[in-house]
Design an enzyme around this catalytic site. Structure first.
Site, short mmCIF file in Angstrom:
data_model
loop_
_atom_site.label_atom_id
_atom_site.label_comp_id
_atom_site.label_asym_id
_atom_site.label_seq_id
_atom_site.Cartn_x
_atom_site.Cartn_y
_atom_site.Cartn_z
N SER A 74 50.02 57.80 74.03
CA SER A 74 50.20 58.81 73.00
C SER A 74 51.63 59.37 73.05
O SER A 74 52.59 58.62 72.90
CB SER A 74 49.13 59.91 73.15
N ASP A 81 41.53 54.63 65.94
CA ASP A 81 42.56 55.64 66.21
C ASP A 81 43.37 55.90 64.95
O ASP A 81 43.88 54.96 64.32
CB ASP A 81 43.47 55.14 67.34
N HIS A 95 41.16 56.99 70.11
CA HIS A 95 42.42 57.32 70.78
C HIS A 95 42.17 57.61 72.27
O HIS A 95 41.23 58.32 72.63
CB HIS A 95 43.03 58.55 70.10
#
Length: 308
Positions: A154, A250, A281
């Protein structure tokens, strides 16, 4: 009396007196005693910031050099910690399955420390590893500085990209970057991509507002990888081999796919898109023993040891 001046429900609250309350799940303490095939400890890289990291060292039968993974956690630049239980388990397993030393960086967070603080901290960790780290800590005596991998998820994957650009631009580090692994990378732009409605990206947009320099928009270089950063000059032919991981469920999947295309347009020699279909995610933080997480570990092992 202090009042809330900004909030992303469930993630972060900022108060009028400057204090910040963050989402904080269960944490794991480091253990210098081998358990599950590895041991761990926390170290200080720069006490003035402060900047610290957690080292994961695998149990080995000999003193052969080991590859090193520098890992940068996610959290939209505003929360997250290498001490979180999910990261501790994931990185401990990475350490044992890939037989590598993991150095997971605890960088400073926004909004108290906006971008580029996270980039500066993680780049400093690379410099520390190349100079003081391997010589000054017995846990790093087996560190092979010719096989250093930058990995993150991320926002941490975003940091991987920008730290790599700094390493390539500076030409001073003594480590050799063997490859990058960007897991569910967090990028953006003012232009919306597929499925990026204002409602769908509400949390993401709010995190960018808290982490980018005041007055910047999502076309700032930190967010939009198409925007060049002043003072950073890169020979893209020297950009390391890169894995770009995306998850089927995601919201950031289109950004990862677009990033892979960007690297290919830059003629980066080795770029691979890895799709884990049907997963959300950062699924590996919540399902450490799941089949998808096992598959991820196998891919990372193959990547780290592809040139052995």
């Amino acid at each position: 009396m202090s009042s809330v001046v900004a909030e992303i429900p469930g993630f972060i609250q900022i108060f009028s007196d400057g204090t910040v309350t963050r989402f904080s799940p269960e944490i794991a303490q480091p253990s210098p005693v081998v358990s599950r095939g590895y041991k761990s400890k926390d170290i200080v890289i720069n006490p003035l910031k402060p900047l610290s990291a957690r080292i994961f060292l695998p149990q080995t039968a000999d003193s052969a050099p080991l590859p090193v993974v520098l890992y940068f956690h996610g959290g939209g630049f505003c929360f997250g910690s290498t001490t979180w239980l999910g990261y501790h388990h994931f990185l401990g397993t990475l350490c044992t399955k890939s037989q590598c030393i993991v150095l997971s960086v605890e960088y400073r967070l926004a909004p108290e420390h906006r971008i580029p603080a996270a980039y500066e901290d993680c780049h400093e960790a690379v410099t520390w590893l190349s100079s003081k780290g391997s010589a000054g800590d017995e846990w790093l005596l087996q560190a092979d500085l010719r096989r250093v991998f930058l990995m993150g998820d991320s926002a941490g994957a975003n940091i991987v990209h920008h730290v790599c650009l700094r390493v390539l631009s500076s030409k001073e580090e003594e480590v050799k970057i063997g490859g990058l692994s960007l897991i569910h990378p967090y990028f953006g732009s003012e232009e919306r991509l597929e499925k990026e409605s204002a409602e769908a990206t509400k949390v993401s947009d709010a995190l960018w507002q808290l982490s980018l320099p005041v007055g910047s928009n999502r076309d700032h270089f930190a967010c939009n990888f198409e925007t060049a950063e002043d003072g950073i000059e890169v020979d893209w032919s020297k950009f390391p081999a890169t894995l770009v991981h995306v998850a089927g469920e995601d919201l950031l999947r289109p950004r990862g796919v677009t990033y892979e295309g960007f690297l290919k347009r830059k003629a980066v020699k080795e770029v691979e898109l890895v799709l884990q279909d049907g997963q959300p995610h950062v699924y590996f933080l919540f399902s450490p023993e799941g089949a998808a997480t096992t598959s991820l570990h196998e891919k990372l092992y193959q990547f780290i040891h592809r040139l052995d």
